[in-house]
Design an enzyme around this catalytic site. Structure first.
Site, PDB file in Angstrom:
ATOM      1  N   LYS A   1       0.840  -1.200   0.000  1.00  0.00           N
ATOM      2  CA  LYS A   1       0.000   0.000   0.000  1.00  0.00           C
ATOM      3  C   LYS A   1       0.874   1.248   0.000  1.00  0.00           C
ATOM      4  CE  LYS A   1      -3.921  -1.821   2.714  1.00  0.00           C
ATOM      5  NZ  LYS A   1      -5.000  -1.636   1.723  1.00  0.00           N
TER       6      LYS A   1
ATOM      7  N   ARG B   1     -10.547 -11.324   2.065  1.00  0.00           N
ATOM      8  CA  ARG B   1     -11.499 -12.298   1.511  1.00  0.00           C
ATOM      9  C   ARG B   1     -10.895 -13.705   1.476  1.00  0.00           C
ATOM     10  NH1 ARG B   1     -12.022  -8.983  -3.973  1.00  0.00           N
ATOM     11  NH2 ARG B   1     -11.643  -7.313  -2.482  1.00  0.00           N
TER      12      ARG B   1
HETATM   13  N1  BES Z   1      -8.100  -3.720   4.545  1.00  0.00           N
HETATM   14  C1  BES Z   1      -8.317  -3.274   3.227  1.00  0.00           C
HETATM   15  C2  BES Z   1      -9.608  -2.463   3.070  1.00  0.00           C
HETATM   16  C3  BES Z   1      -9.637  -1.151   3.809  1.00  0.00           C
HETATM   17  C4  BES Z   1      -9.285   0.018   3.146  1.00  0.00           C
HETATM   18  C5  BES Z   1     -10.061  -1.085   5.114  1.00  0.00           C
HETATM   19  C6  BES Z   1      -9.321   1.230   3.835  1.00  0.00           C
HETATM   20  C7  BES Z   1     -10.108   0.128   5.788  1.00  0.00           C
HETATM   21  C8  BES Z   1      -9.729   1.276   5.150  1.00  0.00           C
HETATM   22  C9  BES Z   1      -8.398  -4.477   2.269  1.00  0.00           C
HETATM   23  O1  BES Z   1      -7.632  -5.561   2.628  1.00  0.00           O
HETATM   24  C10 BES Z   1      -7.883  -4.009   0.949  1.00  0.00           C
HETATM   25  O2  BES Z   1      -6.744  -3.681   0.871  1.00  0.00           O
HETATM   26  N2  BES Z   1      -8.757  -4.002  -0.047  1.00  0.00           N
HETATM   27  C11 BES Z   1      -8.388  -3.586  -1.360  1.00  0.00           C
HETATM   28  C12 BES Z   1      -8.969  -4.562  -2.335  1.00  0.00           C
HETATM   29  C13 BES Z   1      -8.485  -4.370  -3.736  1.00  0.00           C
HETATM   30  C14 BES Z   1      -7.028  -4.753  -3.845  1.00  0.00           C
HETATM   31  C15 BES Z   1      -9.333  -5.201  -4.638  1.00  0.00           C
HETATM   32  C16 BES Z   1      -8.938  -2.192  -1.584  1.00  0.00           C
HETATM   33  O3  BES Z   1     -10.056  -1.915  -1.169  1.00  0.00           O
HETATM   34  O4  BES Z   1      -8.229  -1.362  -2.151  1.00  0.00           O
HETATM   35 MN    MN Z   2      -5.613  -5.379   1.908  1.00  0.00          MN
END
Ligand code: BES
Ligand code: MN
Ligand code: ZN
Length: 499
Positions: free
Chosen positions: A281, A355
């Protein structure tokens, strides 16, 4: 800080501040407050309302000395706004605001209060006392564990006064429920706010174990070796880049009766830190990723409240705990994982890890033969884009069950909104070499994540709650302070209690 209820004349209570509510459109005082006004020779009705023109807009307040005409030193008149806009959720929000003013600005130690809205807006005494107490307790929440200078509240006692013994009994029940819900919420918030350096999979498992022993719950924990034998392969892949061992925890609340009315499985996402893995990230998005175990903290909070409220429902809380980290051992883009149910998943993005962990737990839940399965997860940024920080996304395969949860949320002061899952969304998850991949395009992200999860449950009564936006907020909202919110602890507890 203690909240209690007593059947007592407002004119007879000894306190630093006595709190009385007034509506904007109908400035009639409750019968108890009228007697206070009389004892103060019309200070409220003549002086403050008529002469000074106090409007009583929602959240406004004035504080005046009583000059010892009654035992309380001061009275606080709290504006309740328009009667038709006032409900128990507004009352809760109001108390959260007032309590900070009483504590920080006025430095009051001893507060007394009428049952606000009970007479004026006809609120049920129990619901009224519950909403007031939740507002007070949520408003006073503060995570100061790591501050060398602690925020010690000035307020020691809050007494809610009722006008008859029937109300007294009901209000006591309301305060009691509020205390149980708020101590569960505080537990959830503390765990979410705790830095990932300390809230590790092992530590959270230990906390869950201690809690289970204290509350008489059954507790089981599985380590990596056991999970390998149990085929939790998708989950283990996510955790394999971290130096910390993954843990899977299983808590059970069993009611006293032989044949409980229902059996409910709650599953919480338990990523103790989400760096994104090799799909790392950006720095800004990683800042709050210690909160990616909010789902786990929520189900632990709920089962704690359930252990105190003792419904005739069997409740299971499950969470797969691990860190999502980049390293030489990390799972990689293009890897194919064989999930616990045998379906194969091509890893498209290592940041869509939640997921994968939930998939194996959903399959595990299939074997438990529950009436309903509910998972709760900080799953997608897309859910935040769709619904913002104050609305939880809900989806699933039983519209009627979803409606019931949304309704319970509204009654609990928490907002949920349904997002759709369509069968043909599976198209977006198509892989060239495996049964599916773990992400779609950037469209409909929250729903596609839901569609992915659906591949791993056989339950006909499954709901998925996406709390990515609501678990941790950067601006205060209603009764909630910024930071971890404990969102859905109230809704899920009340949902189980209503079965
Ligand atoms: N933990 C994150 C989602 C999240 C984002 C929670 C911001 C709280 C605040 C999750 O694991 C994630 O990274 N999701 C990705 C999915 C994508 C790669 C399809 C996302 O939402 O960007
Ligand atoms: Mn994630
Ligand atoms: Zn995540």
């Amino acid at each position: 800080m203690d909240i209690s209820v007593k059947n007592q004349e407002l004119t007879g209570i000894l306190s630093n501040v006595l709190v009385i509510g007034i509506f904007e459109d109908d400035k009639t005082l409750s019968s108890g407050a009228k007697r206070v006004d009389e004892a103060l020779l019309g200070l409220i009705s003549e002086q403050i309302i008529k002469k000074e023109g106090f409007k009583a807009k929602f959240g406004d307040s004035v504080v005046v000395p009583t000059n010892l005409k009654i035992p309380s030193d001061k009275i606080m008149l709290a504006g309740l706004g328009k009667k038709k806009e006032f409900d128990t959720s507004k009352l809760c929000e109001l108390m959260s605001k007032l309590i900070k003013q009483l504590d920080k600005t006025l430095g009051a130690k001893n507060i007394s209060c009428e049952l606000i809205g009970h007479q004026g807006a006809n609120f049920d005494a129990q619901k009224c006392a519950e909403a007031m107490s939740i507002g007070i307790l949520a408003g006073m929440y503060d995570f100061d564990k790591y501050k060398t200078k602690k925020n010690i509240p000035q307020i020691k006692k809050i007494r809610i006064a009722t006008e008859n013994t029937k109300d007294e009994k009901a209000a006591k029940a309301g305060v009691n429920t509020a205390k149980i819900l708020c101590s569960a919420m505080d537990f959830t918030k503390d765990l979410i706010n705790e830095p990932a350096q300390n809230a590790t999979p092992e530590e959270i498992a230990q906390i869950a174990k201690n809690m289970s022993e204290d509350l008489g719950l059954t507790f089981k924990v599985y380590n990596k070796k056991q999970l390998q034998q149990m085929n939790f392969n998708a989950f283990l892949a996510v955790g394999q880049g971290s130096g910390r061992e993954p843990k899977f925890i299983h808590l059970t609340y069993k009611p006293a009766s032989k044949k409980p009315k229902k059996k409910i499985v709650l599953i919480g996402k338990g990523i103790t830190f989400d760096s994104g893995g090799l799909d790392i990230k950006p720095a800004n998005s990683m800042l709050t990723m210690k909160t990616d175990m909010s789902g786990c903290a929520t189900v632990l909070g709920v089962i704690q409240a359930i252990a105190a409220l003792k419904p005739d429902v069997e409740v299971l809380a499950l969470s797969a705990l691990c860190e999502n980290m980049p390293s030489g051992m990390s799972y990689k883009q293009g890897d194919v994982l064989v999930a616990k149910n045998g379906k194969t998943i091509e890893v498209d993005n290592t940041d869509a890890e939640g997921r994968l962990t939930l998939a194996d737990v959903l399959t595990y839940a299939d074997e438990l033969d529950a009436d309903e399965v509910i998972d709760i997860a900080t799953l997608t940024g897309a859910c935040i884009v769709a619904l913002g920080q104050n609305i939880t996304g809900i989806m699933g395969n039983n519209p009627e069950m979803i409606k019931r949860i949304i309704k319970t949320g509204a009654q609990s002061g928490e907002t949920l909104w349904e997002l759709p899952i369509f069968d043909d969304m599976q198209e977006m998850l198509k892989s060239d070499i495996a049964d599916m991949r773990n992400t779609g395009s950037r469209f409909a992200g929250a729903s596609v994540a839901g569609r992915f999860l659906q591949n791993f449950t056989k339950s006909k009564n499954w709901a998925h709650l996406d709390i990515a936006g609501t678990a941790f907020i950067d601006k205060p909202y209603k009764e909630l302070n910024k930071g971890a919110t404990g969102v859905m602890v109230r809704t899920l507890t009340n949902y189980i209690m209503s079965m």
